[in-house]
Design an enzyme around this catalytic site. Structure first.
Site, PDB file in Angstrom:
ATOM      1  N   GLU A  55      19.229 -16.001   7.753  1.00 22.15           N
ATOM      2  CA  GLU A  55      19.716 -17.267   8.310  1.00 22.15           C
ATOM      3  C   GLU A  55      20.648 -17.105   9.514  1.00 22.15           C
ATOM      4  O   GLU A  55      21.755 -17.631   9.529  1.00 22.15           O
ATOM      5  CB  GLU A  55      20.363 -18.088   7.183  1.00 22.15           C
ATOM      6  CG  GLU A  55      19.363 -18.341   6.063  1.00 22.15           C
ATOM      7  CD  GLU A  55      19.953 -18.997   4.805  1.00 22.15           C
ATOM      8  OE1 GLU A  55      21.174 -19.167   4.729  1.00 22.15           O
ATOM      9  OE2 GLU A  55      19.165 -19.306   3.905  1.00 22.15           O
ATOM     10  N   ASN A  81      14.911 -13.622   7.787  1.00 23.33           N
ATOM     11  CA  ASN A  81      14.553 -14.664   6.824  1.00 23.33           C
ATOM     12  C   ASN A  81      15.333 -15.932   7.124  1.00 23.33           C
ATOM     13  O   ASN A  81      16.554 -15.879   7.337  1.00 23.33           O
ATOM     14  CB  ASN A  81      14.924 -14.131   5.419  1.00 23.33           C
ATOM     15  CG  ASN A  81      14.422 -14.978   4.278  1.00 23.33           C
ATOM     16  OD1 ASN A  81      13.240 -15.300   4.222  1.00 23.33           O
ATOM     17  ND2 ASN A  81      15.307 -15.321   3.354  1.00 23.33           N
ATOM     18  N   HIS A 139      12.295 -23.955   1.587  1.00 24.27           N
ATOM     19  CA  HIS A 139      13.070 -24.917   0.785  1.00 24.27           C
ATOM     20  C   HIS A 139      12.734 -26.307   1.315  1.00 24.27           C
ATOM     21  O   HIS A 139      13.275 -26.746   2.329  1.00 24.27           O
ATOM     22  CB  HIS A 139      14.564 -24.634   0.893  1.00 24.27           C
ATOM     23  CG  HIS A 139      14.969 -23.351   0.244  1.00 24.27           C
ATOM     24  ND1 HIS A 139      14.867 -23.160  -1.123  1.00 24.27           N
ATOM     25  CD2 HIS A 139      15.459 -22.200   0.749  1.00 24.27           C
ATOM     26  CE1 HIS A 139      15.282 -21.926  -1.412  1.00 24.27           C
ATOM     27  NE2 HIS A 139      15.639 -21.329  -0.299  1.00 24.27           N
ATOM     28  N   GLU A 190      11.115 -18.211  -0.380  1.00 27.17           N
ATOM     29  CA  GLU A 190      12.033 -18.899  -1.301  1.00 27.17           C
ATOM     30  C   GLU A 190      11.524 -20.299  -1.630  1.00 27.17           C
ATOM     31  O   GLU A 190      12.281 -21.270  -1.634  1.00 27.17           O
ATOM     32  CB  GLU A 190      13.443 -18.993  -0.676  1.00 27.17           C
ATOM     33  CG  GLU A 190      14.009 -17.666  -0.203  1.00 27.17           C
ATOM     34  CD  GLU A 190      15.475 -17.746   0.239  1.00 27.17           C
ATOM     35  OE1 GLU A 190      16.127 -18.781   0.032  1.00 27.17           O
ATOM     36  OE2 GLU A 190      15.961 -16.737   0.795  1.00 27.17           O
ATOM     37  N   ASP A 206      10.633 -23.763  -2.864  1.00 27.18           N
ATOM     38  CA  ASP A 206      10.828 -24.828  -3.854  1.00 27.18           C
ATOM     39  C   ASP A 206      10.760 -26.160  -3.122  1.00 27.18           C
ATOM     40  O   ASP A 206      10.968 -26.219  -1.916  1.00 27.18           O
ATOM     41  CB  ASP A 206      12.123 -24.665  -4.681  1.00 27.18           C
ATOM     42  CG  ASP A 206      13.397 -24.546  -3.864  1.00 27.18           C
ATOM     43  OD1 ASP A 206      13.424 -24.950  -2.683  1.00 27.18           O
ATOM     44  OD2 ASP A 206      14.405 -24.053  -4.424  1.00 27.18           O
TER      45      ASP A 206
END
Ligand SMILES: *[C@@H]1O[C@H](CO)[C@@H](O)[C@H](O)[C@H]1NC(C)=O
Ligand SMILES: *[C@@H]1O[C@H](CO)[C@@H](O)[C@H](O)[C@H]1NC(C)=O
Ligand SMILES: *[C@@H]1O[C@H](CO)[C@@H](O)[C@H](O)[C@H]1NC(C)=O
Length: 402
Positions: free
Chosen positions: A212, A253, A289, A319, A321
């Site tokens: 990030e 990432n 996300h 990641e 979701d």
């Protein structure tokens, strides 16, 4: 992203009734699970059920124990007969389908039974390999927790994505409050990266080296290393990781790369520059996300990915979701199925997208409710380990029949 460390309590001790506006359930809650007359227990999120005046709501959570998933009764569930997402992904040319996890969850055998089954071929430790947990004081390293995850994954023939080496959050206190100068910070970063990558040398598939680095406005994110060292901290971290573990795939990432815009452009330009200058970067992680109803088409996400693979890099969804406003509804569950299908389908459209990792597979251990107020139910399995339509969306996205 952060991952919560909460442990669920499976014992609901019914001692009394909660008053109006009082808590009446949620993961970890051991107080009353029924409300006084005139109030109804409503799931606000997986961690907080509240007694609301009965006239204030039309949707009521099933009352009873805290292990009942929010609004689970009457909601659609999975109908797929596929029992290994990993086997399906591999049969379609991917390297793995995986899940994130965290050490405190390992005491739940219902959870580990699925996690370490052939459902998944890859594991990411959500917290235990990060800087704060692994270097609690300068030059003192503790890898015991990360080793537990690695060893359990190995025992289950699963590969590991290690996570992460340089990130603005979860830094050790001695580092964030140390007031170190530029040169010392470079030494500290090199030492940390070298130690961690050496410890796991030859044992992990990939490292999220830099996590990030770009903020939501598309600027290089302001944090200790960006501010005091500059963007060159990124090259430094990748070089140290590569020197320590030459065979690990080294990733940058980040989230929201699924959308075009300033953040994507800055990230793409950064990665182009890294590649051009010979920084040993091998992949870009699309965190994934997402929000139910706001997921772009598979083709659009794939075109975002293709801009990185055109540079010779691989990509992965790291990641995944897809959260929603609670409580769940049947319509949201079906939209979430479509959204999962698009995310996973994007990876299938891109040959160099190596795999997909969900940011834990069950709502029971999702980081969402504690981070996004009023949101939850982001994972493909519910709190009780029942598969949701989202699971079927993943199957369809992988090219299986559901
Ligand atoms: C290793 O995996 C096997 C099943 O393949 C299991 O029975 C055993 O308990 C596992 N060992 C450890 C130490 O987790
Ligand atoms: C930190 O030091 C490096 C040289 O090691 C230099 O290139 C860089 O500009 C310095 N960063 C800042 C913010 O002064
Ligand atoms: C991002 O880059 C594209 C392609 O160069 C450009 O068309 C677009 O306007 C840029 N978007 C932003 C927000 O800078």
């Amino acid at each position: 992203m952060k991952s919560i460390l909460a442990l669920a309590s499976f014992v609901a001790v019914v001692t009394a009734q909660s008053q109006v506006w009082g808590q009446c359930g949620g993961i970890g809650w051991t107080g009353p699970t029924t409300c006084v007359s005139g109030a109804t227990c409503v799931a606000q999120n997986s961690y907080y059920w509240q007694c609301l005046p009965s006239t204030a709501t039309t949707t009521t959570a099933s009352s009873g124990t805290t292990t009942t998933s929010a609004g689970s009764s009457g909601l659609p569930t999975s109908t797929s007969t596929v029992n290994s997402l990993n086997a399906l992904a591999k049969s379609k040319g991917k390297l793995y389908f995986g899940s994130a996890t965290d050490n405190p969850e390992f005491s739940n055998t219902a959870y580990t039974k699925i996690l370490f089954s052939d459902m998944f071929g890859q594991i990411t430790p959500g917290n235990s390999m990060k800087w704060g947990p692994t270097e609690p004081s300068r030059d003192t390293y503790t890898y015991a927790q990360g080793d537990v995850v690695l060893n359990d994954a190995k025992n289950a023939s699963q590969i590991v994505r290690a996570h992460n080496l340089a990130w603005y959050e979860q830094l050790p206190n001695w580092l964030s409050s140390g007031n170190f100068d530029n040169a010392t910070l470079q030494t500290i970063l090199t030492d940390h990266v070298t130690s961690a990558a050496t410890h796991y040398k030859g044992q992990v598939y990939a490292w999220d080296v830099v996590n990030e680095p770009v903020d939501d406005s598309g600027n290089m994110r302001s944090w200790l290393y960006q501010d005091k060292v500059g963007t060159s901290y990124i090259d430094l971290a990748f070089r140290a990781a590569h020197a320590a573990d030459p065979n690990a795939k080294l990733y940058l990432n980040d989230y929201n790369l699924e959308y075009s815009g300033a953040k994507f452009n800055t990230t793409l330009n950064l990665v182009k520059q890294l590649v051009a200058q010979g920084t040993p970067i091998h992949g870009v992680g699309f965190e994934g996300h997402m929000i139910v109803g706001s997921v772009p088409s598979a083709a659009n996400i794939a075109s975002q990915m293709n801009q990185f693979t055109a540079l010779g890099l691989e990509v992965a969804i790291t990641e995944l979701d897809i959260r929603q406003t609670m409580p769940e509804t049947a319509a949201q569950r079906m939209q979430q199925k479509t959204d999962y299908q698009n995310m996973v389908g994007a990876c299938m459209l891109v040959t160099k997208c190596v795999g997909v990792t969900v940011w834990d597979y069950t709502d029971l251990y999702s980081w969402v409710p504690s981070t996004f107020s009023g949101q939850g139910a982001a994972c493909p399995w519910d709190n009780n380990f029942a598969r949701k339509p989202a699971y079927d969306g993943i199957v369809l996205g992988l090219g299986g029949t559901s």
